[in-house]
Design a protein around this motif. Structure first.
Motif, PDB file in Angstrom:
ATOM      1  N   GLY A 109     -49.470  37.552 -42.092  1.00 32.38           N
ATOM      2  CA  GLY A 109     -50.303  38.718 -41.838  1.00 32.38           C
ATOM      3  C   GLY A 109     -50.962  38.707 -40.475  1.00 32.38           C
ATOM      4  N   GLY A 110     -51.374  37.528 -40.009  1.00 29.60           N
ATOM      5  CA  GLY A 110     -51.993  37.438 -38.693  1.00 29.60           C
ATOM      6  C   GLY A 110     -51.027  37.817 -37.590  1.00 29.60           C
ATOM      7  N   ILE A 111     -49.797  37.339 -37.696  1.00 29.38           N
ATOM      8  CA  ILE A 111     -48.772  37.662 -36.696  1.00 29.38           C
ATOM      9  C   ILE A 111     -48.438  39.152 -36.754  1.00 29.38           C
ATOM     10  CG2 ILE A 111     -46.359  37.309 -36.056  1.00 29.38           C
ATOM     11  CD1 ILE A 111     -48.178  34.981 -35.267  1.00 29.38           C
ATOM     12  N   ARG A 112     -48.364  39.700 -37.959  1.00 27.70           N
ATOM     13  CA  ARG A 112     -48.099  41.139 -38.092  1.00 27.70           C
ATOM     14  C   ARG A 112     -49.189  41.949 -37.394  1.00 27.70           C
ATOM     15  NH1 ARG A 112     -47.618  41.288 -43.145  1.00 27.70           N
ATOM     16  NH2 ARG A 112     -49.717  41.990 -43.716  1.00 27.70           N
ATOM     17  N   LEU A 157     -42.099  36.183 -33.113  1.00 31.06           N
ATOM     18  CA  LEU A 157     -43.451  35.807 -32.703  1.00 31.06           C
ATOM     19  C   LEU A 157     -43.992  34.668 -33.565  1.00 31.06           C
ATOM     20  CD1 LEU A 157     -45.775  36.235 -30.790  1.00 31.06           C
ATOM     21  CD2 LEU A 157     -46.687  37.999 -32.335  1.00 31.06           C
ATOM     22  N   GLU A 158     -43.638  34.632 -34.839  1.00 34.90           N
ATOM     23  CA  GLU A 158     -44.056  33.518 -35.691  1.00 34.90           C
ATOM     24  C   GLU A 158     -43.581  32.195 -35.110  1.00 34.90           C
ATOM     25  OE1 GLU A 158     -44.034  36.074 -39.881  1.00 34.90           O
ATOM     26  OE2 GLU A 158     -42.345  34.798 -39.339  1.00 34.90           O
ATOM     27  N   ARG A 159     -42.351  32.182 -34.592  1.00 33.74           N
ATOM     28  CA  ARG A 159     -41.789  30.939 -34.044  1.00 33.74           C
ATOM     29  C   ARG A 159     -42.297  30.673 -32.628  1.00 33.74           C
ATOM     30  NH1 ARG A 159     -35.567  30.823 -36.445  1.00 33.74           N
ATOM     31  NH2 ARG A 159     -36.199  30.708 -38.637  1.00 33.74           N
ATOM     32  N   VAL A 160     -42.439  31.704 -31.827  1.00 35.91           N
ATOM     33  CA  VAL A 160     -42.994  31.527 -30.480  1.00 35.91           C
ATOM     34  C   VAL A 160     -44.430  31.010 -30.580  1.00 35.91           C
ATOM     35  CG1 VAL A 160     -43.796  32.775 -28.437  1.00 35.91           C
ATOM     36  CG2 VAL A 160     -41.509  33.199 -29.324  1.00 35.91           C
TER      37      VAL A 160
END
Length: 213
Positions: A109-112, A157-160
């Protein structure tokens, strides 16, 4: 007196008759001798991605830091409050962990929120917005990629963000020195909630791959 949440009391009852009963001696040893976990895991606060469950860890095996989007801020020895940095300091200096794992997960949720240019603050303090600004430059780059789907942008973005947190870990002088001396190892991992798949980051290429199990 306000009633304590019933699901927690039910869970505690099961814990006492199950896991605690099975590991009673282990808990007593930990109480008497203190903890000596081998690994620090920095994970998301998301209730679906608990490191102790994912890695089937027993009591005393993992030291866990959980925050929104499993992020590590850069080293900033100022007068402000730094809960993640304080826990890092304790894990590295007092517990002497030999490995640090930054573990992200799918559908964060934070990345979203970081990828949503129209996201509104949840409160006047906008604590989440300020916290997620740690990945703002990467989020802006990924947002502009209209070739990728929304799901692909989120996974990217989760992985970056995991790589970014590992870079920030190296801004802590003690961690940098221990890693350069070969006494500490930094790792990245990404967990897919929907499938249970674990992906780990290759230390050399920084690609995420499925380990053989």
């Amino acid at each position: 007196m306000q009633r304590f949440p019933t699901p927690l009391l039910d869970g505690y009852r099961n814990f006492m008759h199950g896991r605690y009963a099975d590991a009673r001696d282990r808990y007593r040893q930990l109480a008497e001798n203190g903890q000596s976990p081998h690994t620090l895991v920095i994970a998301c606060s998301d209730s679906r991605a608990a490191p102790e469950l994912i890695f089937d860890a027993g009591p005393g095996e993992l030291f866990v830091i959980r925050n929104v989007a499993n992020m590590v801020p850069p080293y900033e020895p100022d007068g402000h409050f730094h809960s993640t940095s304080a826990a890092l300091e304790f894990a590295v200096q007092a517990l002497k962990v030999s490995d640090i794992v930054v573990m992200g997960h799918g559908r964060c949720g934070g990345i979203r929120a970081a990828l949503d240019p129209n996201a509104e603050p949840l409160s006047p303090g906008d604590f989440i917005g300020r916290w997620m600004s740690l990945v703002k430059p990467a989020a802006e780059q990924i947002q502009s990629n209209d070739v990728m789907t929304a799901a692909e942008r989120q996974t990217a973005l989760e992985r970056v963000s995991i790589r970014n947190s590992i870079n920030n870990l190296r801004t802590f002088p003690d961690i940098k020195a221990l890693e350069e001396a070969g006494k500490m190892h930094l790792h990245g991992a990404w967990f897919d909630i929907s499938t249970g798949e674990l992906w780990v980051m290759d230390a050399e290429t920084r690609d995420f791959i499925r380990p053989e199990i």
